[in-house]
Structure formats: structure tokens, C-alpha cells
Design a protein around this motif. Structure first.
Motif, PDB file in Angstrom:
ATOM      1  N   GLU B  93      28.739 -12.227 -27.501  1.00 17.48           N
ATOM      2  CA  GLU B  93      29.378 -12.316 -26.184  1.00 17.48           C
ATOM      3  C   GLU B  93      28.380 -12.826 -25.149  1.00 17.48           C
ATOM      4  O   GLU B  93      28.681 -13.678 -24.325  1.00 17.48           O
ATOM      5  CB  GLU B  93      29.883 -10.935 -25.750  1.00 17.48           C
ATOM      6  CG  GLU B  93      31.050 -10.398 -26.570  1.00 17.48           C
ATOM      7  CD  GLU B  93      32.371 -11.029 -26.167  1.00 17.48           C
ATOM      8  OE1 GLU B  93      32.402 -11.736 -25.140  1.00 17.48           O
ATOM      9  OE2 GLU B  93      33.359 -10.827 -26.895  1.00 17.48           O
ATOM     10  N   GLY B  94      27.164 -12.273 -25.219  1.00 18.81           N
ATOM     11  CA  GLY B  94      26.116 -12.689 -24.295  1.00 18.81           C
ATOM     12  C   GLY B  94      25.806 -14.170 -24.463  1.00 18.81           C
ATOM     13  O   GLY B  94      25.598 -14.886 -23.488  1.00 18.81           O
ATOM     14  N   GLY B  95      25.792 -14.616 -25.716  1.00 19.14           N
ATOM     15  CA  GLY B  95      25.545 -16.026 -25.986  1.00 19.14           C
ATOM     16  C   GLY B  95      26.615 -16.897 -25.363  1.00 19.14           C
ATOM     17  O   GLY B  95      26.333 -17.964 -24.799  1.00 19.14           O
ATOM     18  N   ARG B  96      27.865 -16.419 -25.450  1.00 19.16           N
ATOM     19  CA  ARG B  96      28.956 -17.175 -24.857  1.00 19.16           C
ATOM     20  C   ARG B  96      28.708 -17.376 -23.368  1.00 19.16           C
ATOM     21  O   ARG B  96      28.818 -18.478 -22.843  1.00 19.16           O
ATOM     22  CB  ARG B  96      30.257 -16.405 -25.073  1.00 19.16           C
ATOM     23  CG  ARG B  96      31.385 -17.301 -25.473  1.00 19.16           C
ATOM     24  CD  ARG B  96      32.655 -16.518 -25.524  1.00 19.16           C
ATOM     25  NE  ARG B  96      32.886 -15.931 -26.835  1.00 19.16           N
ATOM     26  CZ  ARG B  96      34.009 -15.289 -27.155  1.00 19.16           C
ATOM     27  NH1 ARG B  96      34.965 -15.146 -26.264  1.00 19.16           N
ATOM     28  NH2 ARG B  96      34.171 -14.805 -28.361  1.00 19.16           N
ATOM     29  N   VAL B  97      28.340 -16.280 -22.702  1.00 17.02           N
ATOM     30  CA  VAL B  97      28.081 -16.374 -21.261  1.00 17.02           C
ATOM     31  C   VAL B  97      26.900 -17.309 -20.995  1.00 17.02           C
ATOM     32  O   VAL B  97      26.981 -18.218 -20.165  1.00 17.02           O
ATOM     33  CB  VAL B  97      27.788 -14.974 -20.682  1.00 17.02           C
ATOM     34  CG1 VAL B  97      27.326 -15.083 -19.243  1.00 17.02           C
ATOM     35  CG2 VAL B  97      29.027 -14.103 -20.792  1.00 17.02           C
ATOM     36  N   SER B  98      25.802 -17.107 -21.745  1.00 16.82           N
ATOM     37  CA  SER B  98      24.607 -17.932 -21.495  1.00 16.82           C
ATOM     38  C   SER B  98      24.911 -19.419 -21.678  1.00 16.82           C
ATOM     39  O   SER B  98      24.568 -20.249 -20.835  1.00 16.82           O
ATOM     40  CB  SER B  98      23.479 -17.528 -22.447  1.00 16.82           C
ATOM     41  OG  SER B  98      22.962 -16.281 -22.075  1.00 16.82           O
ATOM     42  N   LEU B  99      25.581 -19.751 -22.789  1.00 18.50           N
ATOM     43  CA  LEU B  99      25.838 -21.160 -23.074  1.00 18.50           C
ATOM     44  C   LEU B  99      26.815 -21.762 -22.073  1.00 18.50           C
ATOM     45  O   LEU B  99      26.620 -22.873 -21.580  1.00 18.50           O
ATOM     46  CB  LEU B  99      26.374 -21.319 -24.500  1.00 18.50           C
ATOM     47  CG  LEU B  99      25.359 -21.082 -25.613  1.00 18.50           C
ATOM     48  CD1 LEU B  99      26.028 -21.144 -26.973  1.00 18.50           C
ATOM     49  CD2 LEU B  99      24.254 -22.124 -25.537  1.00 18.50           C
ATOM     50  N   LEU B 100      27.871 -21.007 -21.773  1.00 17.38           N
ATOM     51  CA  LEU B 100      28.899 -21.521 -20.878  1.00 17.38           C
ATOM     52  C   LEU B 100      28.328 -21.806 -19.497  1.00 17.38           C
ATOM     53  O   LEU B 100      28.535 -22.870 -18.901  1.00 17.38           O
ATOM     54  CB  LEU B 100      30.012 -20.475 -20.779  1.00 17.38           C
ATOM     55  CG  LEU B 100      31.383 -21.068 -20.501  1.00 17.38           C
ATOM     56  CD1 LEU B 100      31.856 -21.833 -21.724  1.00 17.38           C
ATOM     57  CD2 LEU B 100      32.365 -19.974 -20.120  1.00 17.38           C
ATOM     58  N   VAL B 101      27.572 -20.817 -19.023  1.00 21.04           N
ATOM     59  CA  VAL B 101      26.972 -20.932 -17.709  1.00 21.04           C
ATOM     60  C   VAL B 101      26.004 -22.117 -17.669  1.00 21.04           C
ATOM     61  O   VAL B 101      25.971 -22.884 -16.709  1.00 21.04           O
ATOM     62  CB  VAL B 101      26.283 -19.586 -17.398  1.00 21.04           C
ATOM     63  CG1 VAL B 101      25.028 -19.780 -16.634  1.00 21.04           C
ATOM     64  CG2 VAL B 101      27.239 -18.666 -16.672  1.00 21.04           C
ATOM     65  N   ALA B 102      25.238 -22.291 -18.750  1.00 18.97           N
ATOM     66  CA  ALA B 102      24.286 -23.400 -18.801  1.00 18.97           C
ATOM     67  C   ALA B 102      25.019 -24.732 -18.792  1.00 18.97           C
ATOM     68  O   ALA B 102      24.629 -25.672 -18.105  1.00 18.97           O
ATOM     69  CB  ALA B 102      23.418 -23.286 -20.050  1.00 18.97           C
ATOM     70  N   THR B 246      27.662  -9.314 -20.307  1.00 23.66           N
ATOM     71  CA  THR B 246      26.252  -9.399 -20.649  1.00 23.66           C
ATOM     72  C   THR B 246      25.855 -10.842 -20.926  1.00 23.66           C
ATOM     73  O   THR B 246      26.698 -11.736 -20.954  1.00 23.66           O
ATOM     74  CB  THR B 246      25.943  -8.511 -21.875  1.00 23.66           C
ATOM     75  OG1 THR B 246      24.542  -8.391 -22.003  1.00 23.66           O
ATOM     76  CG2 THR B 246      26.523  -9.097 -23.140  1.00 23.66           C
ATOM     77  N   SER B 247      24.562 -11.064 -21.095  1.00 27.77           N
ATOM     78  CA  SER B 247      24.038 -12.378 -21.478  1.00 27.77           C
ATOM     79  C   SER B 247      22.759 -12.116 -22.255  1.00 27.77           C
ATOM     80  O   SER B 247      22.302 -10.985 -22.319  1.00 27.77           O
ATOM     81  CB  SER B 247      23.742 -13.219 -20.240  1.00 27.77           C
ATOM     82  OG  SER B 247      22.551 -12.758 -19.645  1.00 27.77           O
ATOM     83  N   TRP B 248      22.210 -13.162 -22.829  1.00 26.89           N
ATOM     84  CA  TRP B 248      21.002 -12.963 -23.625  1.00 26.89           C
ATOM     85  C   TRP B 248      19.874 -12.373 -22.795  1.00 26.89           C
ATOM     86  O   TRP B 248      19.154 -11.492 -23.238  1.00 26.89           O
ATOM     87  CB  TRP B 248      20.579 -14.285 -24.281  1.00 26.89           C
ATOM     88  CG  TRP B 248      21.433 -14.624 -25.458  1.00 26.89           C
ATOM     89  CD1 TRP B 248      22.131 -13.736 -26.222  1.00 26.89           C
ATOM     90  CD2 TRP B 248      21.677 -15.904 -25.999  1.00 26.89           C
ATOM     91  NE1 TRP B 248      22.804 -14.400 -27.210  1.00 26.89           N
ATOM     92  CE2 TRP B 248      22.545 -15.744 -27.106  1.00 26.89           C
ATOM     93  CE3 TRP B 248      21.259 -17.192 -25.668  1.00 26.89           C
ATOM     94  CZ2 TRP B 248      22.999 -16.804 -27.876  1.00 26.89           C
ATOM     95  CZ3 TRP B 248      21.698 -18.264 -26.431  1.00 26.89           C
ATOM     96  CH2 TRP B 248      22.561 -18.066 -27.541  1.00 26.89           C
ATOM     97  N   GLY B 249      19.736 -12.862 -21.585  1.00 25.80           N
ATOM     98  CA  GLY B 249      18.675 -12.353 -20.719  1.00 25.80           C
ATOM     99  C   GLY B 249      18.841 -10.870 -20.454  1.00 25.80           C
ATOM    100  O   GLY B 249      17.893 -10.082 -20.532  1.00 25.80           O
TER     101      GLY B 249
END
Lengths: 311, 297, 331
Positions: B93-102, B246-249
Motif C-alpha cells: 500500500e505504501g508503495g502505491r502511495v509512493s509511486l503514485l505521488v512520484a 502510509t508510504s515507504w518513507g
């Protein structure tokens, strides 16, 4: 050279004004005004505050007052730390940040340049591949992943170094400096390698070889300076990156530097403190860029003698 | 060297389309970049579809199973966090947020950077000087701090924050595109288009921008990891994504808190983050080498 | 004039035999020069002529030991008792800049933009003559006078970007001659310059040959320029020698169809009609896929069945050498 210096100085001034203006209006964008917060203030205190910060005056008057105040390097009182001025907080935290950041910048540069040169001169051999793989790792492993791992290893497992905290002692500085400087080493190494390779392929290096100069002399006398120019141009962004990185590093290692104050301020909505740090660092970066521009000009005869800007 | 380059140019690169075909061939030969491509693709698929594989939910705490190490039988493949949420699902889920946001921020910065740079480079002269002076000035501002300031002021709207990040991350792009445009501007086909009276906006959109594609692709690939890093950075400071999202960070930040007792909670999100950054950096490097063959000759 | 490289060996300053240059590329081996022989005597000017991509520049690079990293040279090039192709970096550095010098095509990029003219010149003398800096500087300044540069004192302190292309090429020539080399290799020394400046540079080279007895290898695609300068000419095509003859012979009665093609492609003077200009049709072959037999045959109007076999270099009527199956070139 003098004309160039003046010209650069004249560019720095609008940058500075823009910085302060942006800060001024950003703070006034805050919903409801800069001194609204979750806690309820009595009308009396609020009025006092408004008077203290001259919020009862018209906007242009406030703006110029603010500008004058900042230009006198007066960042006002902190909103959260009641008995402190922002200046005092900066004076408290900055020496610590400067020490870590300064060593990280200096060490990162020196190490990065040396690694880059070595890799370039041994292009496509195993030292080159090894060093560049390491540099890639340095770019791809964020400080906040590396730092806990280093702490786990050197502080928890071996117990050689403290896991955090601060004393004016090298043991407390080492891990923060390494984690802060690592991405810089990686980036500078790649930059130096690429530019050294490019320079070594240029026609004037071929000429130097045709003159019968030995290789070490060619590298030192002919190739080094031009291949360091991109590194010099990168110094400004590097300093900015170090400053930004220090915010995280100081949090991880619980170092009481300016970055820690800044994050605390941000989380507590201490506007004056946050603003003060932003402007202070902004000024620092502007000053640093100015020095870097002069250094670049001094190294490049075309700018030095011609007063022409070349990008 | 120069002779070889000359031959390449005269003999092969003249064929239409062969620049890209050549670049593709060179990219395919770059094993690190190809491996990174495959890995990244797998990662994207996993991040999108992975949560469906697990019976656990990313946001529901399970106090009885807090800080559980990785365990196959209970299907907590990556273990659980301090309040018992499944880490496998949370990492994805965090990866989804990180990638999408990027991705979002990169697109914003690309659009602004390319248009700004193309306009400055194309029109040149006074306008160019003014626009680039502006970029110089903006360069000297401590942007990350402004972002944090924005976050403080506007509360923590993640979408808004990353549009803001994208909106200030365009400076490098603008510089690169401007340089490229300046040199394209003096090519015969642009002069020809001008001579037959094609309007500037069409020359920019039909002749300049398509020819900028190479640098833009390379630079976009290198911008994505930068923004992922910036997002993680903010989340790590507690200024980015807010619970329960959440996100990876954010995950790395949580993991670092309890790395001594539950090292897996740092290891898994950290690994995903590092591998992703590696992939983007390798692909970006590979693309640059492929599109700019100077390094190879 | 005895032009056969084999017979003039004893008195030759430079004796090149079976010189090959090849490059290892991602697409396979690229043969830039394929078995070329020639010799140069002291004070002689040899022109090597060919279209771009004929391998002439790489030949010069091989002699100077300046091939790119993926390049290699075989054969031999005896120069004052040393084999330039196999004498090692150290010996090469003793020869280069002192006995053997080279000037390059584009004067604007040849000099280091970050060093003053004087520094770049004086370092040659410091290196090869062990001169102290001050003395080297003065000698270099004197050399600038020799190549007729005004304000030499001033020029020494200037940087390359401050000077014009013609001026830079003069400086580069002066720099090459500082140690009075026995052999000067000039790779298209005037191509990048204005026509008026070209004549100046050519006159300068002739003058220097007279004064210092320097042998010159002049590499060019311009046969017109060769006429006024060279003693003999080597015509190269696709890395091979096509014709090798004294300059007057080659001009008056070229025996190779390619040489004649090159000659006919030169605008002679205003009196000749432009229509008399005859470009050679077609392009040089791809060096990665050289055809078997005579490399020129696809573009040659006289090609016949024999041309599928590689022509050997043989004595020509004018006393030079040619590589062609034609017994006699039709008028």
C-alpha cells in the motif's frame, strides 16, 4: 572579474528580496493569520500579540517593517519557546549543524572527486566498475535507511560509537557526517568521472599528448581544472542538499542542530522559528552561491577576462 | 573516435527512425538497465495486485499479534508492525502511495519544465535571458524548507503537497530543455518551417517538443526517484503521509523506531524503497547512455 | 624521382611498411587502414589525399601513437631508428613534440582553453629541452615572431578564445616547431580556415620546410592544395593505397581512375567552365562491410570482370605505384 562579481552580487539581491517576500506572504496565507493555533487565546493576549507583531498596521507597512527587520538579521521572538528569540535558537543550533554539514560537504567533495578521478582514469576496468556500483548504491540508499543500519551495526552491535545525542567529540560526529556526506560522495564521484572522461577525449588533450607530455602531467596540468568545473557548479546545489539532509540526519541521531529546531517548529506550528530558519538558510545558500560563482569565474579565463556569463 | 562517430552519422543514423532503433538496441545490450526494467515491472505489478493476495487489511490493528516476525503459516509474510497490522500489505500500500505521488509530481514538473524551457530556448534573446535569470533566482531558494513551510500552513494534504513539489522541481528540466531547444532552433528543419510561415506555437509543438523527447524521457526517469526520495524524506519527518495511510518513507520511519526488537519492520520497506530507487537510477543511466552514444565510441 | 618505397629505404626519414589500423567496435572489427607503405625523406613533403573516411587521419594518429583506446596498429613505421608503432609510451613521449610533431584540423579546439598561449608553448620546451620556465617563455615568444605573429609579447599572455582561427593555427604551427622536429604531420591544417588565411598557412609551411629542413606529411582531401605544396602524393581510398606518385606526374597523367576523378572534381580556375567539374558519383563503402576486390569498383566507370579480385600495388608508367587492374587509363 570585478564587473562579473558586481553583476553576480546584483543577482543575489533580488533573490534575497524574493526570499523574504515569499516568506512574508506565505506566513500571511496561514489560515486565519499567523498566530491562530489550536489553543484559545484571550482577546487581550491576542491584541497584545497583534500589537507586538504590528498586525494592526496596513499590509505594505507591515511588509517593509518586516523586510527591514530581516535585513537587520532580526528574526523576532519564538512563538513556542517563550523566553527565546529565534536568533538565540539559531545561534544555539547552527554551530552544531555547521560542524556536521561542513565536514560532510568538505569530506564528500574531496572523497567524491578522488573516487571520480580514479574511476575515470581506470575507465572500464574493475576498479571503475566497483567504484561506480558503490556510487550507484550511495545514490539509491537514502540516508534514513542507511543511518539506522549503521547505528545497528556500530552502536548496538559493536558498541564503538554512540547511537545518537551530542557532545563536541568526534565519536558523536562520525556517523552523522558519514550518512550526510555519503550521497554527496556518490554524486560528486559520478559527476567527476563523467566530466574527466569527456575532457580526456577532447581535442586539447590529444594536443597535449602529441606534445609528448607524460600522462600524469597531462591529467594534472591540462585535464584536472576543466573536469572540476562541473563539480564547482554543483557546489551550490550540494550545499542546499546538505542543509536539507541535515534535517533528517539530526532527527535520526537526535543531534540538537538547527534542523531539529526546524522540524520541532514545523510540528508545533512555531511560525516565527520556521520562517527564521528558512530565511537564514536561504541567505546562507545565496551567499554560498555567490562565492561559488566567483570561484568558477576565477577558474574559467573566459569569464574572468571577458565578463561574459557562460552556462 | 571522431572518425567512427562520423561514419555512424553518415552511414547509419541518417535513416529515419534509426536513432530510436539504435538507442533501443543499445539499451537492450545494457544488462543492468534491462534487469532494472524487469524488476520495476514486477514491483509495479506486485504493488498493484499484491494486497489482493493477502487476507489481511492494511489499516486494521490486531493487538494480539503485534510485532510478529515474518511467518508463512499465518500469512503475515513480512510480519506485523507494532500494533499488529500486516506489513506485507502495508508495504505494498505504501508503495502505491509512493509511486503514485512520484508519478504525479513528475508529470507536473515535466509539463512546467518543458514548456518553460522550450519557450525560453525557442524565442531566445531578451525573453530567454529574463526567464533564465528567474530560474537562477529560484534555484537559490531553499525549496525543501518552503515545502515544509507549506505543509505547516496548509495542514497535511498529501496531494496538494506533491503538486507543490512538482511545481518547484521543474528548474533542472527547464534548463536542460532550454539548452536543447537552443541547439534545435538552429537546425535546418526549423528554419524551413519558419520560412514557409508556420506559426511559432506549431513549430514548438510539432518540431521542437518531439525532438526533445530523448532528454525529457531520460530526465523524467531520473526525476521519479528524486521525488520518491523527497516523499519518503517528508514522511520520515512525520510531515508527509498521515496515519492510517502510509508510504515507504513512513514505514521506514516506523521501522527505525523498533529496529532492535523488530528488524523486519525496517528491512522490508527499506528494501522495497532501495530497490525501486536502484531500478529508476539504472534505467535512467541506461537511457542516457543509449540516447547519447558519445560515451560508447 | 625514385618513388618506390622499397628502394628509398636507406635514406628515408620515415619508412612505413604494411601499416594497418583497426578498431574494435560493438559491431565488429573496423579496418580503417589496410596495409599501406610509403616513405618520407628529410625535407620532403608527402601529401596523403582521400575522401573523409578513407583512413588518412587514422593513419596519422597511428604514427603519433594517438589512436583511440579501441584502436590498434600493426606493421612498422621506422623513424630515426625507432619503430613508432612498437616503441612504447616512454620512447614515444621522447619523440613526440620534439622530433615528431603534429598539427590538427580545427585550431579552435586544439589548444587548451584554460591555459594561456605562452604556458602551452613553454611547456614543450620545459619538457623536451629541460629549459627553465622563463627561458622557455622567451624562446616560445621568439618562435611566434618567426611565424610572423605581431605583438607576440601580448599574444603569449592571451587565451585561445581571444584569438582568430588563422592566428591560432599559426600559433599551433609555431608550437609544433619549437623543438625543430624532423617530421611534421599536418592533418587538414587549413580546412577550418578562410581561403585567404589558407594561402598564408601554406606559405608558412613551405617557408619552414626551407628553413628547418622539416619533412611534412600533409593530410588533406583537397588535391588543389597539394599541387602547390607537396613533392609526392599518396592517394588513399577505403584504407588502401590507390596511387602513389610524384606530384607533377600525378597531376599530368594520373593512372588510377579514382585519382583522375579527384582531379576532375577540383575547380581549376575561372576560365574553366563550371560544367567541367565532375564529381565522383556514389559514396565510399561502409568500412564495416568492405566489398571484396577493388574497393572503388562500384563507383568506377571502367570497372570490369577482373575488379572483383583485389588489385595489387604495381609500378606505374609515371614511375610511381598504382593499384588498378586497368592496363592503361582510357582518355
Amino acid at each position: 572579474m570585478l564587473r562579473y562579481a558586481i553583476e553576480r552580487l546584483l543577482t543575489a539581491i533580488p533573490t534575497l528580496l524574493l526570499l523574504i517576500t515569499l516568506a512574508f506572504f506565505l506566513i500571511r496565507l496561514a489560515p486565519g493569520g499567523p498566530f491562530d493555533s489550536e489553543r484559545v487565546l484571550s482577546p487581550e493576549i491576542e491584541q497584545n500579540l497583534n500589537q507586538l507583531y504590528h498586525l494592526d498596521e496596513s499590509l505594505p507597512v507591515q511588509y517593509f517593517r518586516y523586510m527591514g527587520q530581516i535585513l537587520r538579521l532580526d528574526f523576532g521572538p519564538s512563538f513556542q519557546y517563550r523566553d527565546w528569540t529565534v536568533n538565540q535558537l539559531i545561534m544555539q543550533g547552527f554551530p552544531v549543524s555547521l560542524t556536521i554539514g561542513g565536514f560532510a560537504l568538505l569530506g564528500g567533495l574531496i572523497l567524491g572527486v578522488l573516487i571520480g578521478l580514479l574511476a575515470a582514469l581506470r575507465q572500464n576496468t574493475w576498479p571503475d566498475y566497483t567504484l561506480m556500483s558503490l556510487a550507484m548504491a550511495g545514490l539509491s540508499i537514502p540516508a534514513f535507511v542507511l543511518a539506522p543500519l549503521l547505528v545497528l551495526l556500530f552502536a548496538v552491535k559493536f558498541g564503538w560509537l554512540p547511537a545518537g545525542g551530542w557532545e563536541w567529540h568526534w565519536q558523536y560526529m562520525l556517523l552523522p557526517i558519514i550518512t550526510l556526506g555519503m550521497p554527496l560522495v556518490a554524486y560528486v564521484a559520478r559527476l567527476t568521472r563523467a566530466s574527466m572522461i569527456e575532457v580526456m577525449r577532447s581535442a586539447f588533450i590529444r594536443t597535449a599528448r602529441a606534445k609528448g607530455l607524460p600522462m600524469w602531467l597531462i591529467v594534472l596540468r591540462h585535464a584536472l581544472k576543466p573536469s572540476l568545473l562541473p563539480v564547482v557548479s554543483y557546489l551550490g546545489p550540494a550545499a542546499a542538499a546538505i542543509i536539507a539532509g541535515s534535517v533528517v540526519i539530526e532527527k535520526i541521531f537526535t543531534v540538537p542542530g538547527l534542523g531539529t529546531y526546524f522540524v520541532q517548529g514545523a510540528l508545533n506550528r512555531d511560525y516565527t522559528l520556521v520562517l527564521g530558519v528558512v530565511i537564514f538558510y536561504g541567505m546562507l545558500i545565496i551567499l554560498f552561491n555567490l562565492l561559488v560563482d566567483l570561484l568558477y569565474a576565477w577558474m574559467d579565463p573566459q569569464i574572468r577576462l571577458n565578463n561574459r556569463i557562460r552556462h | 573516435m571522431s572518425m567512427l562517430g562520423q561514419w555512424r552519422q553518415t552511414l547509419w543514423l541518417q535513416r529515419p527512425g534509426s536513432l530510436w532503433a539504435d538507442a533501443l538496441a543499445r539499451l537492450m545490450r545494457n544488462r543492468a538497465a534491462m534487469l532494472a526494467c524487469v524488476l520495476l515491472l514486477l514491483l509495479v505489478v506486485l504493488v498493484c495486485a499484491g494486497p489482493l493476495l493477502s487476507p489481511w487489511d492494511a489499516e486494521i490493528p490486531d493487538w494480539d499479534n503485534a510485532s510478529m516476525p515474518p511467518d508463512l503459516s499465518s500469512k503475515h509474510w513480512f510480519g506485523t508492525d507494532a500494533i499488529g497490522r500486516d506489513l506485507f500489505v502495508r508495504v505494498l500500500e505504501g508503495g502505491r502511495v509512493s509511486l503514485l505521488v512520484a508519478l504525479l509530481a513528475t508529470i507536473v514538473s515535466l509539463v512546467i519544465g518543458v514548456s518553460y524551457g522550450a519557450i525560453a530556448g525557442y524565442f531566445g534573446g531578451r525573453l530567454d535571458a529574463m526567464m533564465m535569470r528567474m530560474v537562477d533566482i529560484l534555484y537559490a531558494l531553499p525549496f525543501l524548507f518552503f515545502v515544509i513551510l507549506l505543509i505547516v500552513i496548509f495542514q497535511r494534504n498529501i496531494l496538494l503537497i506533491f503538486i507543490a513539489i512538482g511545481a518547484i522541481n521543474w528548474l533542472d528540466m527547464a534548463r536542460i530543455v532550454r539548452g536543447q531547444t537552443l541547439s534545435l532552433r538552429n537546425r535546418p528543419f526549423v528554419h524551413a518551417a519558419e520560412a514557409i510561415g508556420v506559426q511559432s506555437k506549431y513549430i514548438i509543438s510539432r518540431h521542437i517538443v518531439p525532438n526533445l523527447l530523448g532528454v525529457v524521457v531520460v530526465y523524467a526517469t531520473l526525476t521519479i526517484p528524486q521525488i520518491i526520495l523527497m516523499e519518503s524524506f517528508l514522511s520520515f519527518l512525520g510531515l508527509g503521509v498521515q496515519e492510517p495511510a502510509t508510504s515507504w518513507g513512513a514505514l521506514v520511519s516506523d521501522g527505525a523506531q523498533e529496529m532492535q526488537t523488530a528488524p523486519w519492520s525496517l528491512l522490508f520497506p527499506g528494501m522495497f524503497l532501495v530497490v525501486t530507487l536502484f531500478c529508476f537510477n539504472f534505467i535512467g543511466d541506461g537511457l542516457r547512455d543509449a540516447l547519447d552514444p558519445r560515451e560508447h565510441l | 624521382m625514385a618513388i618506390d618505397p622499397a628502394s628509398s629505404g636507406d635514406q628515408a626519414l620515415l619508412q612505413v611498411s604494411a601499416l594497418r589500423v583497426s578498431f574494435a567496435t560493438a559491431d565488429g572489427e573496423l579496418q580503417a587502414v589496410r596495409a599501406v607503405d610509403f616513405s618520407v625523406r628529410s625535407g620532403e613533403i608527402l601529401a596523403i589525399v582521400g575522401e573523409s573516411g578513407s583512413g588518412k587521419t587514422q593513419l596519422a594518429m597511428a604514427l603519433m601513437g594517438l589512436l583511440a583506446e579501441n584502436g590498434s596498429a600493426s606493421g612498422s613505421a621506422m623513424f630515426q631508428g625507432h619503430d613508432l608503432l612498437g616503441c612504447g609510451q616512454k620512447q614515444m613521449n621522447r619523440l613526440r613534440g620534439s622530433k615528431l610533431a603534429m598539427i590538427f584540423q580545427d585550431p579552435e579546439s586544439t589548444l587548451n582553453p584554460y591555459m594561456s598561449i605562452g604556458r602551452q608553448m613553454s611547456e614543450v620546451l620545459e619538457q623536451h629541452r629541460n629549459m627553465p620556465h622563463k627561458q622557455a617563455w622567451l624562446v616560445a615568444e621568439e618562435m611566434l615572431h618567426q611565424v610572423c605573429i605581431d605583438d607576440a609579447h601580448e599574444r603569449m599572455r592571451q587565451f585561445p578564445y581571444e584569438l582568430s582561427g588563422g592566428m591560432l593555427q599559426r600559433i599551433i604551427i609555431a608550437m609544433a616547431l619549437l623543438c625543430q622536429p624532423a617530421l611534421l604531420i599536418a592533418d587538414e591544417p587549413t580546412t577550418a580556415l578562410d581561403v585567404t588565411v589558407q594561402a598564408d598557412i601554406n606559405r608558412l609551411m613551405l617557408d619552414l620546410r626551407e628553413r628547418y629542413q622539416t619533412a611534412i606529411i600533409l593530410i588533406t582531401h583537397d588535391l588543389g592544395m597539394v599541387a602547390g605544396l607537396a613533392d609526392k602524393v599518396l592517394v588513399m581510398y577505403a584504407g588502401q593505397t590507390m596511387e602513389y606518385a610524384a606530384v607533377a606526374d600525378l597531376y599530368q597523367r594520373p593512372e588510377h581512375p579514382y585519382s583522375r576523378g579527384l582531379l576532375r572534381a577540383i575547380p581549376q580556375s575561372f576560365s574553366n567552365k563550371l560544367a567541367a567539374l565532375q564529381p565522383i558519383p556514389g559514396n565510399p563503402p561502409n568500412p564495416m562491410q568492405l566489398p571484396s576486390g577493388c574497393p572503388f569498383r562500384d563507383r568506377c566507370e571502367y570497372a570490369f570482370a577482373d575488379c572483383t579480385a583485389t588489385p595489387l600495388l604495381r609500378p606505374a608508367r609515371h614511375g610511381g605505384l598504382i593499384a588498378c587492374h586497368l592496363d592503361r587509363l582510357p582518355e
